[in-house]
Write a protein that holds these residues in place. Structure first.
Motif, PDB file in Angstrom:
ATOM      1  N   VAL A  42      -6.915  25.744 -45.341  1.00 20.25           N
ATOM      2  CA  VAL A  42      -7.096  24.941 -46.681  1.00 20.25           C
ATOM      3  C   VAL A  42      -7.212  26.230 -48.098  1.00 20.25           C
ATOM      4  O   VAL A  42      -6.505  25.812 -48.836  1.00 20.25           O
ATOM      5  N   GLU A  43      -7.739  26.702 -47.752  1.00 14.30           N
ATOM      6  CA  GLU A  43      -8.353  27.434 -50.221  1.00 14.30           C
ATOM      7  C   GLU A  43      -7.593  27.923 -49.987  1.00 14.30           C
ATOM      8  O   GLU A  43      -6.817  28.277 -50.947  1.00 14.30           O
ATOM      9  N   ALA A  44      -6.904  28.461 -48.253  1.00 17.09           N
ATOM     10  CA  ALA A  44      -5.335  30.020 -48.724  1.00 17.09           C
ATOM     11  C   ALA A  44      -4.095  28.907 -49.044  1.00 17.09           C
ATOM     12  O   ALA A  44      -3.579  29.733 -49.876  1.00 17.09           O
ATOM     13  N   ILE A  45      -4.103  27.843 -48.511  1.00 18.48           N
ATOM     14  CA  ILE A  45      -2.779  27.162 -48.928  1.00 18.48           C
ATOM     15  C   ILE A  45      -2.543  26.576 -49.553  1.00 18.48           C
ATOM     16  O   ILE A  45      -3.133  24.921 -49.698  1.00 18.48           O
ATOM     17  N   PRO A  46      -1.746  26.393 -51.221  1.00 14.90           N
ATOM     18  CA  PRO A  46      -2.039  25.121 -51.803  1.00 14.90           C
ATOM     19  C   PRO A  46      -1.824  23.845 -50.758  1.00 14.90           C
ATOM     20  O   PRO A  46      -0.284  23.570 -51.010  1.00 14.90           O
ATOM     21  N   GLY A  47      -2.676  23.268 -52.426  1.00 18.07           N
ATOM     22  CA  GLY A  47      -2.497  21.891 -51.809  1.00 18.07           C
ATOM     23  C   GLY A  47      -3.026  20.909 -50.463  1.00 18.07           C
ATOM     24  O   GLY A  47      -2.115  19.962 -50.072  1.00 18.07           O
ATOM     25  N   ALA A  48      -3.161  21.838 -49.238  1.00 20.26           N
ATOM     26  CA  ALA A  48      -3.643  22.269 -47.758  1.00 20.26           C
ATOM     27  C   ALA A  48      -4.589  20.749 -48.202  1.00 20.26           C
ATOM     28  O   ALA A  48      -5.156  20.755 -48.855  1.00 20.26           O
ATOM     29  N   ARG A  49      -4.280  19.752 -46.762  1.00 20.69           N
ATOM     30  CA  ARG A  49      -5.732  19.498 -46.792  1.00 20.69           C
ATOM     31  C   ARG A  49      -6.226  19.472 -45.399  1.00 20.69           C
ATOM     32  O   ARG A  49      -5.465  19.919 -44.773  1.00 20.69           O
ATOM     33  N   LEU A  50      -7.757  18.568 -45.679  1.00 26.20           N
ATOM     34  CA  LEU A  50      -8.441  19.290 -44.403  1.00 26.20           C
ATOM     35  C   LEU A  50      -9.029  18.195 -43.347  1.00 26.20           C
ATOM     36  O   LEU A  50      -9.517  16.785 -44.305  1.00 26.20           O
ATOM     37  N   GLU A  51      -9.097  18.217 -42.390  1.00 25.01           N
ATOM     38  CA  GLU A  51      -9.318  16.779 -41.474  1.00 25.01           C
ATOM     39  C   GLU A  51     -10.646  17.373 -40.541  1.00 25.01           C
ATOM     40  O   GLU A  51      -9.609  18.147 -39.376  1.00 25.01           O
ATOM     41  N   ILE A  52     -11.494  16.700 -40.742  1.00 22.11           N
ATOM     42  CA  ILE A  52     -12.677  17.196 -40.020  1.00 22.11           C
ATOM     43  C   ILE A  52     -12.721  16.227 -38.530  1.00 22.11           C
ATOM     44  O   ILE A  52     -13.181  15.374 -39.163  1.00 22.11           O
ATOM     45  N   ILE A  53     -12.577  16.108 -37.055  1.00 29.01           N
ATOM     46  CA  ILE A  53     -12.711  15.348 -36.295  1.00 29.01           C
ATOM     47  C   ILE A  53     -14.410  15.443 -35.488  1.00 29.01           C
ATOM     48  O   ILE A  53     -14.551  16.378 -34.516  1.00 29.01           O
ATOM     49  N   PRO A  54     -14.796  14.563 -35.913  1.00 33.43           N
ATOM     50  CA  PRO A  54     -16.404  14.362 -35.082  1.00 33.43           C
ATOM     51  C   PRO A  54     -16.060  14.163 -34.141  1.00 33.43           C
ATOM     52  O   PRO A  54     -14.582  13.505 -33.639  1.00 33.43           O
ATOM     53  N   GLY A  55     -16.428  14.631 -32.681  1.00 36.55           N
ATOM     54  CA  GLY A  55     -17.206  14.926 -31.773  1.00 36.55           C
ATOM     55  C   GLY A  55     -15.922  14.910 -31.213  1.00 36.55           C
ATOM     56  O   GLY A  55     -15.120  15.189 -29.401  1.00 36.55           O
ATOM     57  N   ALA A  56     -15.800  16.449 -31.193  1.00 40.31           N
ATOM     58  CA  ALA A  56     -14.419  17.619 -30.581  1.00 40.31           C
ATOM     59  C   ALA A  56     -14.681  18.732 -30.708  1.00 40.31           C
ATOM     60  O   ALA A  56     -15.430  18.953 -32.105  1.00 40.31           O
ATOM     61  N   GLY A  57     -14.740  19.128 -30.042  1.00 41.51           N
ATOM     62  CA  GLY A  57     -14.853  20.669 -29.754  1.00 41.51           C
ATOM     63  C   GLY A  57     -13.173  21.541 -30.672  1.00 41.51           C
ATOM     64  O   GLY A  57     -12.670  21.187 -30.947  1.00 41.51           O
ATOM     65  N   HIS A  58     -12.842  22.594 -29.757  1.00 37.82           N
ATOM     66  CA  HIS A  58     -11.227  22.936 -29.930  1.00 37.82           C
ATOM     67  C   HIS A  58     -10.243  22.227 -29.567  1.00 37.82           C
ATOM     68  O   HIS A  58      -9.359  23.020 -29.684  1.00 37.82           O
ATOM     69  N   LEU A  59     -10.413  21.123 -28.591  1.00 40.23           N
ATOM     70  CA  LEU A  59      -9.050  20.557 -28.806  1.00 40.23           C
ATOM     71  C   LEU A  59      -9.675  19.275 -28.555  1.00 40.23           C
ATOM     72  O   LEU A  59      -9.355  18.318 -27.486  1.00 40.23           O
ATOM     73  N   PRO A  60      -9.606  19.307 -30.313  1.00 35.20           N
ATOM     74  CA  PRO A  60      -9.227  17.255 -30.814  1.00 35.20           C
ATOM     75  C   PRO A  60      -8.355  16.490 -30.046  1.00 35.20           C
ATOM     76  O   PRO A  60      -8.349  15.510 -29.771  1.00 35.20           O
ATOM     77  N   PRO A  61      -6.854  17.207 -29.782  1.00 32.05           N
ATOM     78  CA  PRO A  61      -5.907  16.017 -29.605  1.00 32.05           C
ATOM     79  C   PRO A  61      -6.288  15.130 -27.998  1.00 32.05           C
ATOM     80  O   PRO A  61      -6.104  14.346 -27.855  1.00 32.05           O
TER      81      PRO A  61
END
Ligand code: MLT
Length: 402
Positions: free
Chosen positions: A364-383
């Protein structure tokens, strides 16, 4: 609607001294099934009445199980490529009694005239075959970039391409494919995984990316939103090197831009040895604890089973190929600053042990304007682990783009 299924009986004179259907007879049964199919459609003379003949140029057969006299084999067929003068057919033969897959085959034909010169495929043949594409539900099989890919295509609206991780398949996006109505959802199985072909050789990030570019071309898609998880993200970075102008939005989930460290590269080779020696099931056992959050492992047995069966069902050739492709991939850090004009969402499971949230923050820091979404209760496979939450956040992001 698929093409008519053709049932043919295996006769004793088609079998060898031990009673197995022999190779020459396999070929002639496949051929008979094709003519029968034409008989029930545009007619057996669909080629000759226009002065052409379908000359067989290439055959690839995979023999899966023996067939014996008296067996009734059901032949299913589909057109997987239709060029100007050539076409490719895929056929499978299953024993009707127990639904065993006996053999699958691919036949490449060139239409020729009496002098052996290539001539266009007769329109009546093309029309008949196109009216019956190979589909099961929403799953199509498309021959692109020299490989037969299974791809699920649903709905209308702005196209979104979902690229799965390793060693999984398109069913990891099941909830998003169902839930994101109002978008054209496209989810292929990468080569070597799911129901796509798994060649022994020919894997690399550039190859996966070229497969996807060819797939989008085959589906007539000009511009697309890309959504990739983990290895799906690595492939998207590769696609961006050549294909940037067609990108309308980007979702990067549980992934990273850096190449493998020397230690990670060694681990890829060990995993490839494990796959070769003990098969995909051993890979599933080794990976499950790292892929899923502790909470998912303890409380979502259906998700655990789904992930286990995706991995255990992946052909060893696909696993070994993907491991080599990941090991040899280049870092993509230098691409990130050029994504300023691409709406980008970076998503990560709060408990992802493989690409933890710090890694997502770096992206997110390296991609200008990118937003971050952290998904609680998930490991490597949030979907899969938090399907509703992921679908909700994706919808919010995607809706703002259209
Ligand atoms: C994936 O989920 O695609 C893999 O974990 C990626 C990796 O091993 O680098």
């Amino acid at each position: 609607m698929s093409l008519p299924e053709i049932d043919l009986v295996v006769y004793p004179d088609e079998c060898d001294a031990f009673g197995h259907l022999n190779q020459a007879s396999f070929l002639s049964l496949f051929e008979r099934a094709r003519w029968e199919m034409l008989l029930r459609g545009p007619g057996m003379d669909v080629f000759t009445r226009g002065g052409s003949w379908p000359a067989l140029r290439k055959t690839v057969i995979e023999y899966r199980a023996a067939a014996f006299p008296g067996d009734v084999l059901r032949f299913q067929q589909a057109l997987t490529h239709h060029g100007r003068t050539s076409f490719t057919m895929r056929q499978t033969a299953r024993r009707v009694q127990d639904d065993t897959l006996i053999a699958s085959a691919e036949f490449v034909f060139v239409c020729i005239d009496r002098q052996g010169r290539p001539v266009p495929v007769p329109p009546a043949f093309g029309e008949y075959m196109h009216a019956h594409p190979e589909t099961t539900g929403n799953v199509q099989r498309l021959m692109v970039h020299g490989v037969n890919l299974a791809v699920e295509v649903l709905g209308e609206g702005p196209p979104v391409l979902f690229v799965h991780g390793y060693p999984l398949n398109r069913t990891m996006w099941r909830a998003q494919l169902e839930g994101l109505t109002g978008f054209r959802r496209i989810a292929p199985d990468l080569r070597g995984m799911g129901q796509s072909d798994a060649p022994d050789l020919g894997y690399g990030m550039n190859i996966y990316a070229a497969d996807l570019a060819a797939l989008l071309d085959a589906l007539g898609i000009e511009e697309v939103i890309l959504c990739g998880l983990s290895m799906g993200g690595y492939i998207i970075f590769e696609l961006l090197r050549t294909w940037r102008s067609r990108l309308r939005g980007l979702v990067l989930m549980d992934t990273r831009a850096e190449a493998d460290t020397p230690e990670a590269r060694r681990a890829r080779d060990s995993a490839a040895s494990l796959a070769r020696e003990r098969g995909a099931a051993a890979i599933a056992e080794a990976m499950l604890p790292k892929l899923l959050a502790p909470d998912t492992l303890a409380n979502q047995p259906d998700v655990v089973e789904h992930v286990r069966s995706m991995i255990a069902g992946t052909p060893v050739a696909g696993i070994v190929g993907a491991l080599a492709a990941m090991r040899d991939r280049a870092g993509s850090e230098s691409l990130l600053s050029s994504l300023a004009d691409v709406p980008t969402m970076v998503m990560v499971g709060e408990s992802d042990a493989l690409t933890p949230p710090e890694q997502a923050r770096t992206l997110v820091e390296a991609i200008p304007g990118a937003r971050l979404e952290i998904i609680p209760g998930a490991g490597h496979l949030p979907p899969l682990e938090q399907p509703e939450e992921v679908t909700r956040r994706l919808r919010e992001f995607l809706s703002a783009l259209s």
